[in-house]
Enzyme design. Structure first.
Site, PDB file in Angstrom:
ATOM      1  N   GLY A 162      42.745  23.278   5.647  1.00  0.00           N
ATOM      2  CA  GLY A 162      41.114  23.246   6.349  1.00  0.00           C
ATOM      3  C   GLY A 162      40.601  23.978   5.898  1.00  0.00           C
ATOM      4  N   GLY A 164      39.635  26.731   4.274  1.00  0.00           N
ATOM      5  CA  GLY A 164      39.600  27.769   3.893  1.00  0.00           C
ATOM      6  C   GLY A 164      40.668  27.464   2.474  1.00  0.00           C
ATOM      7  CG  ASP A 193      41.406  24.558  15.625  1.00  0.00           C
ATOM      8  OD1 ASP A 193      41.559  24.595  16.118  1.00  0.00           O
ATOM      9  OD2 ASP A 193      40.352  25.628  15.054  1.00  0.00           O
ATOM     10  CG  MET A 236      45.529  26.386  18.552  1.00  0.00           C
ATOM     11  SD  MET A 236      46.172  26.194  17.450  1.00  0.00           S
ATOM     12  CE  MET A 236      46.902  27.966  17.954  1.00  0.00           C
ATOM     13  NE  ARG A 238      40.336  30.271  12.931  1.00  0.00           N
ATOM     14  CZ  ARG A 238      41.022  30.579  12.683  1.00  0.00           C
ATOM     15  NH1 ARG A 238      40.980  32.034  13.012  1.00  0.00           N
ATOM     16  NH2 ARG A 238      42.134  29.905  12.071  1.00  0.00           N
ATOM     17  CD  GLU A 292      42.155  29.902  19.185  1.00  0.00           C
ATOM     18  OE1 GLU A 292      42.617  29.124  17.473  1.00  0.00           O
ATOM     19  OE2 GLU A 292      43.244  30.741  18.519  1.00  0.00           O
ATOM     20  CE1 TYR A 349      49.949  30.200  16.290  1.00  0.00           C
ATOM     21  CE2 TYR A 349      49.484  31.374  18.498  1.00  0.00           C
ATOM     22  CZ  TYR A 349      49.457  31.533  16.622  1.00  0.00           C
ATOM     23  OH  TYR A 349      48.407  32.190  16.873  1.00  0.00           O
ATOM     24  NE  ARG A 352      49.537  26.677  14.504  1.00  0.00           N
ATOM     25  CZ  ARG A 352      49.041  27.751  13.917  1.00  0.00           C
ATOM     26  NH1 ARG A 352      47.482  27.601  13.642  1.00  0.00           N
ATOM     27  NH2 ARG A 352      50.090  28.768  13.431  1.00  0.00           N
TER      28      ARG A 352
HETATM   29  O1  F6P Z   1      44.219  26.159  12.212  1.00  0.00           O
HETATM   30  C1  F6P Z   1      43.736  26.226  13.453  1.00  0.00           C
HETATM   31  C2  F6P Z   1      44.488  27.341  13.884  1.00  0.00           C
HETATM   32  O2  F6P Z   1      44.912  26.611  15.015  1.00  0.00           O
HETATM   33  C3  F6P Z   1      42.823  28.317  15.203  1.00  0.00           C
HETATM   34  O3  F6P Z   1      42.934  26.955  16.597  1.00  0.00           O
HETATM   35  C4  F6P Z   1      43.773  29.185  15.606  1.00  0.00           C
HETATM   36  O4  F6P Z   1      42.996  30.046  15.961  1.00  0.00           O
HETATM   37  C5  F6P Z   1      44.675  29.633  14.416  1.00  0.00           C
HETATM   38  O5  F6P Z   1      44.863  28.169  13.945  1.00  0.00           O
HETATM   39  C6  F6P Z   1      45.792  30.979  14.680  1.00  0.00           C
HETATM   40  O6  F6P Z   1      46.834  30.140  13.458  1.00  0.00           O
HETATM   41  P1  F6P Z   1      47.787  31.490  13.358  1.00  0.00           P
HETATM   42  O7  F6P Z   1      48.311  32.665  14.298  1.00  0.00           O
HETATM   43  O8  F6P Z   1      48.813  30.816  12.111  1.00  0.00           O
HETATM   44  O9  F6P Z   1      46.701  32.683  11.975  1.00  0.00           O
END
Ligand code: F6P
Length: 469
Positions: A162, A164, A193, A236, A238, A292, A349, A352
């Protein structure tokens, strides 16, 4: 973006029976793709990206290539498909057989053993969720990573992750350049996301929207079966509410969609409680979808102290679904006017962790192939991505300069509001502010932007970018 200039070789694809018959199979070196396709007829040429695809000449001989693949950050449907197709693309299209998997994200470069990847090893992995390489957040030690690349004699680095991770990839690329190494660094953007800018859509997003339907359907069935039933689903997202917005638009069973970009309030006129009461009186049940990252300002600090961050530097969020569910229950209990039945579903989760659907599989396959063609042609310092329906090589800095967000003054959010008939939770002052914060929606550039667009697109096609007409 930079082209690593060494001796060139004919592309082995020219002898491949699958491709040699395709008319104009090789992409012209000067082909570009515009970032904006809807523009005013008098507006400047704007930013263009190099078109992805195989080139007539390659910069690596097949047996000289030593590639590696790493997956970083949170999971996303399609990671295994991308890994599979990089391996198969390198092997079948370019005859490359030395491919390493880096175990467990960036820190795997220096803290773990590598995995040998062959078409046989990756044959079935696209049918599984997750990543066979494992992943992690953080662990970005530039010097140790580049030392490891150099020590192992790796000359193509494929980095799937992503925002980062792509920032990290840019730093690795700079360090490789500083050391003068003949190494291509290619990013493949990954974000469930859909918050990476410039690209049309990230892989895994379609799968997430589709899988979210199952949770929304369940919430609807539960809500419909009981008096004043409320189904609340957390998805999801963020900082960006794309999954929630598209899942809502796809479902039509959702009465209210709450996303981080659109602040909302609970009490009083125009608030969420008032809307819930109204909708329950009208329909007897309702479904709420919440991303979220939405409504974090409304939550108390008791679940998650503020300012805590994960290893990628993202602020840790409170469980908004749980908190808002409790607040709604408490409100209606206090009011003693209407008894409600609220069921909270958190499928985040589960969504995902599934394998990618058919359309994302195609998306992942083409992205991986574009990545391989680019690296073989000697391009480096870019992320591959779909821009206006075309695969492109986007310089890292373009991907890293901002985050993709739902623009609540855009048509898409208006479509959502008109499909759910939920309140916008905005007062006219907020609307004015939001309008000012975004680019002009009519595609016209204001003077400042027009001036900027005429400046040479920094690092982008530099010299090759044709003059404004
Ligand atoms: O990569 C983004 C994401 O899916 C966000 O939507 C979520 O906040 C985060 O990852 C949660 O990931 P983890 O619990 O692995 O830190």
């Amino acid at each position: 973006m930079v082209v690593v200039c060494w001796q060139t070789y004919p592309n082995p694809l020219q002898d491949n029976p699958a491709y040699s018959v395709v008319k104009q199979y090789f992409v012209d070196m000067d082909d570009t793709v515009p970032q904006k396709v809807v523009v005013h007829k008098d507006s400047p040429r704007g930013v263009h990206f190099r078109r992805a695809g195989p080139r007539q000449k390659v910069y690596f001989e097949s047996d000289e290539v030593h590639a590696c693949i790493v997956t970083c950050g949170g999971l996303c449907p399609g990671l295994n498909t991308v890994i599979r197709e990089i391996v198969c693309g390198l092997y079948h299209m370019y005859g490359v057989s030395r491919i390493l998997g880096i175990d467990g994200g960036y820190r795997g470069f220096y803290a773990k053993n590598t995995v040998t990847l062959t078409p046989k090893v990756v044959n079935d992995i696209h049918k599984r969720g997750g990543t066979i390489l494992g992943t992690s957040r953080g662990g970005h030690d530039k010097s140790k990573i580049v030392d490891s690349i150099q020590d192992r004699g790796i000359n193509q680095v494929y980095i799937i992750g992503g925002d980062g991770t792509q920032k990290g990839a840019a730093v690795i690329y700079e360090e490789i350049r500083r050391r003068g190494l003949k190494v291509s660094v290619v990013g493949i953007p990954k974000t469930i996301d859909n918050d990476i800018p410039v690209i049309d859509k990230s892989f895994g997003f379609d799968t997430a929207v589709e899988e979210a339907q199952r949770a929304i359907n369940a919430a609807h069935v539960e809500a419909e079966s009981i008096e004043n039933g409320i189904g609340l689903v957390k998805l999801m997202g963020r900082y960006s509410g794309f999954i929630a917005m598209y899942a809502t638009l796809a479902s039509r069973d959702v009465d209210c969609c709450l996303i981080p970009e659109s602040p909302f309030y609970l009490e009083g006129k125009g608030g969420l409680y008032e809307f819930i009461e109204k909708r329950l009186k009208e329909n007897g049940h309702m479904v709420i979808v919440i991303a979220e990252g939405a409504g974090q300002d409304l939550l108390s600090e008791n679940l998650q102290p503020l300012d805590q961050k994960d290893a990628s530097g993202n602020k840790l969020l409170q469980d908004v679904g749980l908190c808002i569910s409790q607040k709604i229950k408490d409100h209606f209990a206090r009011q003693n006017k209407m008894s409600i039945n609220l069921k909270y579903i958190d499928p985040t989760y589960m969504i995902r962790a599934i394998p990618s659907n058919a359309s994302d599989n195609v998306n992942c396959t083409l992205l991986a192939q574009s990545a391989v063609h680019g690296a073989m042609a000697g391009f480096t310092g870019h992320t591959v991505g779909l821009v206006n329906g075309r695969h492109t090589y986007i310089p890292f800095h373009r991907i890293n300069e901002k985050q993709n967000k739902v623009v609540i003054t855009d048509r898409m959010w208006a479509r959502l509001l008109s499909s759910t008939n939920q309140p916008s939770f905005l007062d006219p002052k907020d609307i004015e502010q939001a309008k000012k914060a975004i680019e002009p929606a009519n595609g016209l550039l204001d003077d400042e932007q027009a001036k900027k667009a005429k400046e040479p697109a920094n690092g982008l096609l530099d010299d090759e970018c044709p003059e404004d007409k």
